[in-house]
Design a protein around this motif. Structure first.
Motif, PDB file in Angstrom:
ATOM      1  N   ASN A 212      -0.085  -1.940   3.082  1.00  0.00           N
ATOM      2  CA  ASN A 212       1.025  -1.058   2.696  1.00  0.00           C
ATOM      3  C   ASN A 212       1.803  -1.588   1.502  1.00  0.00           C
ATOM      4  OD1 ASN A 212       1.916  -3.074   4.688  1.00  0.00           O
ATOM      5  ND2 ASN A 212       3.936  -2.105   4.494  1.00  0.00           N
ATOM      6  N   SER A 252       4.987   0.439   1.143  1.00  0.00           N
ATOM      7  CA  SER A 252       4.860   1.619   2.020  1.00  0.00           C
ATOM      8  C   SER A 252       5.101   2.920   1.272  1.00  0.00           C
ATOM      9  CB  SER A 252       5.821   1.502   3.219  1.00  0.00           C
ATOM     10  OG  SER A 252       5.618   0.290   3.910  1.00  0.00           O
ATOM     11  N   ILE A 279      -0.264  -3.718   8.623  1.00  0.00           N
ATOM     12  CA  ILE A 279       0.866  -2.933   8.125  1.00  0.00           C
ATOM     13  C   ILE A 279       2.155  -3.649   8.480  1.00  0.00           C
ATOM     14  CG2 ILE A 279       2.059  -0.716   8.269  1.00  0.00           C
ATOM     15  CD1 ILE A 279      -0.731   0.497   8.964  1.00  0.00           C
ATOM     16  N   ASP A 281       5.776  -3.473   8.255  1.00  0.00           N
ATOM     17  CA  ASP A 281       6.878  -2.559   7.989  1.00  0.00           C
ATOM     18  C   ASP A 281       7.663  -2.380   9.288  1.00  0.00           C
ATOM     19  OD1 ASP A 281       7.569  -0.232   5.715  1.00  0.00           O
ATOM     20  OD2 ASP A 281       8.160   0.321   7.747  1.00  0.00           O
ATOM     21  N   TYR A 291      -1.432   5.948   8.652  1.00  0.00           N
ATOM     22  CA  TYR A 291      -2.500   5.372   7.833  1.00  0.00           C
ATOM     23  C   TYR A 291      -3.881   5.573   8.455  1.00  0.00           C
ATOM     24  CZ  TYR A 291       0.354   2.883   4.354  1.00  0.00           C
ATOM     25  OH  TYR A 291       1.184   2.562   3.303  1.00  0.00           O
ATOM     26  N   GLY A 301      -5.133   0.678  12.522  1.00  0.00           N
ATOM     27  CA  GLY A 301      -4.214  -0.276  11.928  1.00  0.00           C
ATOM     28  C   GLY A 301      -3.535  -1.098  13.012  1.00  0.00           C
ATOM     29  N   CYS A 303       0.233  -3.537  13.526  1.00  0.00           N
ATOM     30  CA  CYS A 303       1.525  -3.924  12.965  1.00  0.00           C
ATOM     31  C   CYS A 303       2.062  -5.106  13.765  1.00  0.00           C
ATOM     32  CB  CYS A 303       2.487  -2.747  12.960  1.00  0.00           C
ATOM     33  SG  CYS A 303       2.911  -2.153  14.605  1.00  0.00           S
TER      34      CYS A 303
END
Length: 556
Positions: A212, A252, A279, A281, A291, A301, A303
């Motif tokens: 991102n 992002s 990712i 964020d 995504y 993905g 995170c």
């Protein structure tokens, strides 16, 4: 950019419930005694990964690099760093992995390169060379300051002055990691050519680092400030000024989706391939869904929501609920659940403190592997390794050196893997005469070494193997929907459903006993004792849990 559409290769969808084992190459197995893990060492230990029951092995970066950020600063996307071996060594590794039924996923760092990459060397040489616009350059303001207020994740401004061009260049991480300019189609084409080359070589997919961060706001607008964090966000360190901004313009950006579609169109030309994106964020789960939506971007993905210190039931319930709600509207959005990796404190210490409860270490994989999606297991999770203490003088991580002492960096989760409890270096070196390991081995890992756990049937390693094997036979866990039960202060519970089967998965995420009362009309038909779960007893519609107890049960 070409608009031609290539035919898709067949894809079994193995990744949707796949288990990916992450190897940090520098620390897994040193085969030549130079103090650094390498590709022949990994090849030697692939049997361990296959026996665990993983579907794929993910290798952190192995490309040529000056190693300022240990491979996440690439100077040549198309060759192996001699530190790790040769292309021939990688060929042997890929072939052996495939013989064992393991897919090979490589770490691709696309958002930035090393400042020693030939592209950047040319780009910084003048303002009018063929690659002058391949990186993000900007003039200083009238007072000589950078063009905006963007900050580096690793501390300080994300702008570095270059005396050759008399301009600033953007670096979201180290100053030696300049950001590529994805607004330039030539940059995208060059990176896609590298991705294609490794697919032709025979790799099965990619873990895309900091995906991102690829695009920036072309107008270079400053981010709004948020003030000093109050510590309520478990994914952000309040000691880092980076957390004082709302990162609207330096990461992002919506432009990334078009590039992800180009990546997907390329990987879809190769059978059974997969891309999982990292990712970073605050809206992590939302972006994971975005995504990976539509079947034309990332396959899935991950995170940092479950890489945080918090593991209480309300928090985890909120993370899972967020993804389930947004995935339902994101058209095929898919998650890869990670509880640990090379960027965060080790799971045992992060969730369990200095003396983690043994049940917690068994609960963690049971929870992770029963969620809807894929899973990433970091090397050492299967042994219950605690975070290693690394003295300041032994630190290697530039992030930790900069942020010391409030943040000690990432070296504590990267120390050499313990294979042999009787060896001075825990079996890290593959030869008798060897150099000092690049990071010190941790004595706290000695009793947890692979050989010690192999000889103990009750060890955590055997629990992981059993759990992964058992899961493969549970269609509800491999393919089913997920429905969360009501939020509870102690117990996280959900039902996985597939083909008429309903499987209750319940976890006491607390250090004290707990109970769960099923709703009227629900009946437990069978407790699945063969799952290896323990610490729970059923009486009617009430489940009683020991601290960190786990229940898998079939509902009537």
């Amino acid at each position: 950019m070409s608009s031609s559409i290539q035919p898709k290769a067949p894809n079994s969808g193995w990744w949707r419930s796949g288990v990916i084992y992450q190897v940090y190459p520098r620390s897994y197995q040193d085969s030549n005694g130079d103090g650094i893990g390498d590709l022949p060492g990994i090849t030697r230990r692939l049997d361990h990964i296959a026996r665990l029951g993983a579907d794929a092995v993910w290798l952190s970066p192995i490309f040529k690099s000056p190693m300022k950020d240990f491979g996440y600063d690439v100077s040549d996307y198309n060759d192996i760093d001699p530190m790790f071996g040769t292309l021939s060594d990688f060929r042997v590794l890929v072939d052996r992995a495939h013989e064992l039924g393991l897919k090979v996923i490589i770490d691709q760092v696309l958002s930035h390169s090393s400042d020693q990459h030939p592209w950047f060397v040319e780009s910084r040489s003048s303002r009018d060379n063929p690659k002058a616009d391949w990186y993000v350059w900007a003039d200083a303001r009238d007072d000589g300051n950078p063009p905006n207020n963007w900050l580096s994740v690793f501390g300080g401004s994300s702008w570095q002055w270059d005396t050759r061009r008399k301009q600033y260049y953007l670096h979201n991480f180290l100053a030696s990691q300049p950001d590529l300019n994805f607004h330039n189609p030539q940059v995208q084409d060059a990176l896609l050519a590298s991705v294609k080359a490794w697919l032709e070589f025979g790799v099965d997919g990619y873990r895309l680092d900091a995906i991102n961060f690829c695009f920036h706001d072309a107008q270079l607008r400053s981010n709004p400030g948020t003030g000093e964090p109050d510590g309520s966000n478990p994914t952000v360190s309040a000691s880092n000024p980076y957390a004082w901004q709302q990162h609207l313009y330096d990461r992002s950006r919506p432009d990334a989706l078009g590039f992800l579609q180009r990546l997907r169109a390329l990987t879809d030309q190769y059978p059974d391939t997969m891309m999982v994106g990292e990712i970073g964020d605050e809206s992590g789960m939302l972006m994971v869904a975005q995504y990976s939506s539509g079947g034309d971007k990332l396959h899935m993905g991950y995170c940092f929501d479950l890489l945080a210190d918090r593991c209480d039931a309300p928090y985890v319930h909120g993370v899972v609920d967020k993804f389930e709600r947004v995935a339902a509207t994101a058209d095929q959005g898919w998650a890869c659940w990670a509880l640990s990796n090379h960027d965060c404190k080790r799971l045992a210490t992060r969730w369990g403190g200095p003396n983690p409860h043994p049940n917690l270490l068994r609960l963690a994989p049971a929870l992770q592997l029963s969620l809807r999606g894929a899973s990433c297991i970091y090397q050492g999770d299967e042994l219950g390794l605690p975070e290693a203490e690394v003295a300041y003088e032994d630190l290697q991580d530039p992030y930790g050196i900069t942020m010391w002492p409030e943040f000690k960096g990432r070296d504590g989760c990267r120390t050499p893997f313990p294979w042999d409890s009787s060896a001075p270096d825990l079996g890290f070196a593959g030869v008798a005469d060897h150099a000092k390991p690049w990071l010190p081995v941790s004595e706290s890992h000695r009793t947890l070494a692979v050989n010690a756990q192999e000889s103990d049937p009750s060890a955590l390693l055997h629990h992981y193997r059993h759990l992964l094997g058992w899961r493969r036979g549970q269609a509800a866990l491999m393919k089913g929907d997920l429905t969360l039960l009501p939020i509870d202060d102690q117990v996280l519970a959900y039902v996985r459903s597939h083909g008429g089967e309903r499987l209750l998965c319940a976890f006491n995420l607390s250090a004290t006993p707990a109970t769960l009362d099923l709703s009227a009309g629900e009946t437990i038909a069978e407790v699945l004792h063969d799952s290896g779960a323990r610490g729970a007893a059923v009486q009617g519609r009430r489940v009683s849990f020991e601290p960190y107890g786990v229940l898998f049960a079939r509902l009537a």
